[in-house]
Motif scaffolding. Structure first.
Motif, PDB file in Angstrom:
ATOM      1  N   LYS A 167       0.741   7.987   0.550  1.00 45.74           N
ATOM      2  CA  LYS A 167       0.435   7.643  -0.838  1.00 45.74           C
ATOM      3  C   LYS A 167       1.598   6.912  -1.499  1.00 45.74           C
ATOM      4  O   LYS A 167       1.398   5.961  -2.269  1.00 45.74           O
ATOM      5  CB  LYS A 167       0.069   8.905  -1.628  1.00 45.74           C
ATOM      6  N   GLU A 168       2.822   7.355  -1.225  1.00 43.90           N
ATOM      7  CA  GLU A 168       3.991   6.677  -1.794  1.00 43.90           C
ATOM      8  C   GLU A 168       4.081   5.248  -1.273  1.00 43.90           C
ATOM      9  O   GLU A 168       4.419   4.324  -2.020  1.00 43.90           O
ATOM     10  CB  GLU A 168       5.262   7.448  -1.449  1.00 43.90           C
ATOM     11  N   GLY A 225       1.957   2.711  -2.940  1.00 43.95           N
ATOM     12  CA  GLY A 225       2.420   2.333  -4.278  1.00 43.95           C
ATOM     13  C   GLY A 225       3.503   1.281  -4.267  1.00 43.95           C
ATOM     14  O   GLY A 225       4.090   0.975  -5.311  1.00 43.95           O
TER      15      GLY A 225
END
Length: 271
Positions: A255-256, A259
């Motif tokens: 998820k990081e 981003g």
């Protein structure tokens, strides 16, 4: 942060050795921080920059300052770098061929950039200083060098076949014992051979292949595909185990990573 990234496929003569030729251009400006992900591919490149580029491999690595010139490099971890603009041309090489081309074992350059001087490639520096578009000519210089080195140092069919099997669909599921048996090696001999030709142990390399398979699914996934689906697809029964392994390689969770769409790593995807 704005990059111009160009990837060019190799010719038929070098496609078994070279994954892709690439060009990275970033305009001069304030010092910026970015990162690249490990893709299991050693590279060689020519760097042109008005200021040194500071690079760090992994979370505890020591900074390495890159000046203008030729380098070879290879990583199995995150690579962070600070720069104020740069112009780079190079090629990503399948690791099993790297020693044949440069007479340098991947184990000698794992998680570092090492300067090299290769007379046959010096024309690249002159072409980089030209104001016209010379990428096609630069690729020709690179390919002539690679072709000549392959003529001087023929490959090993068994090693090539094994490598293609490892990076193919489901290749990361093979165990160390299976790999050793397929080559007629002991597991100890296989570990030694892997460190010489891949720069790491079989277990480490398979983990890296698995990471890149997952990365490919992550970048290409549709809205209805969950991270747990991807974890299962690449052989994890436990999503938390998948995320731990993923983060241990690149320092970020899936998820990081999603981003960071403006990072160079999001453009430089040659796996």
């Amino acid at each position: 942060m704005s990059y111009e990234f160009l990837a060019l496929p190799p010719s038929r003569e070098t496609e078994l050795v070279v994954k892709a030729f690439f060009k990275i251009t970033s305009a001069e400006g304030d010092v910026r921080k970015d990162f690249l992900l490990p893709d299991g591919l050693p590279s060689f490149f020519y760097l042109q920059s008005s200021q040194p580029i500071e690079t760090i491999f992994g979370e505890t690595g020591q900074p390495i300052s890159l000046q203008n010139g030729f380098y070879v490099g290879y990583s199995n971890t995150l690579v962070e770098f600070m720069h104020a603009g740069m112009n780079i041309v190079g090629a990503s090489i399948y690791p099993v061929y790297f020693k044949m081309i440069f007479d340098i074992s991947p184990s000698e350059i794992i998680n570092r950039f090492a300067p090299v001087r290769i007379e046959a490639l010096q024309a690249v520096a002159d072409l980089m200083n030209s104001e016209r578009d010379t990428m096609t000519e630069i690729v020709n210089v690179f390919e002539q060098y690679v072709t000549q080195q392959l003529t001087n140092h023929p490959g090993n069919y068994d090693f090539e076949t094994l490598y293609r099997k490892l990076i193919g669909p489901g290749g990361y599921t093979l165990g160390v014992e299976q790999l050793a048996e397929s080559l007629g090696f002991s597991t100890r001999a296989l570990n030694s051979w892997f460190k010489q030709h891949f720069g790491m142990s079989p277990k480490q390399f398979m983990k890296l292949v698995k990471f890149n398979q997952a990365l490919k699914h992550i970048y290409e996934r549709t809205a209805d595909v969950k991270l747990s689906d991807i974890a299962h697809e690449v052989g994890y029964h436990d999503q938390s185990h998948f995320i731990r392994d993923f983060k241990s390689i690149c320092g970020k969770t899936p998820k990081e990573l999603l981003g960071t769409s403006n990072s160079l790593s999001n453009r430089f995807r040659l796996f």
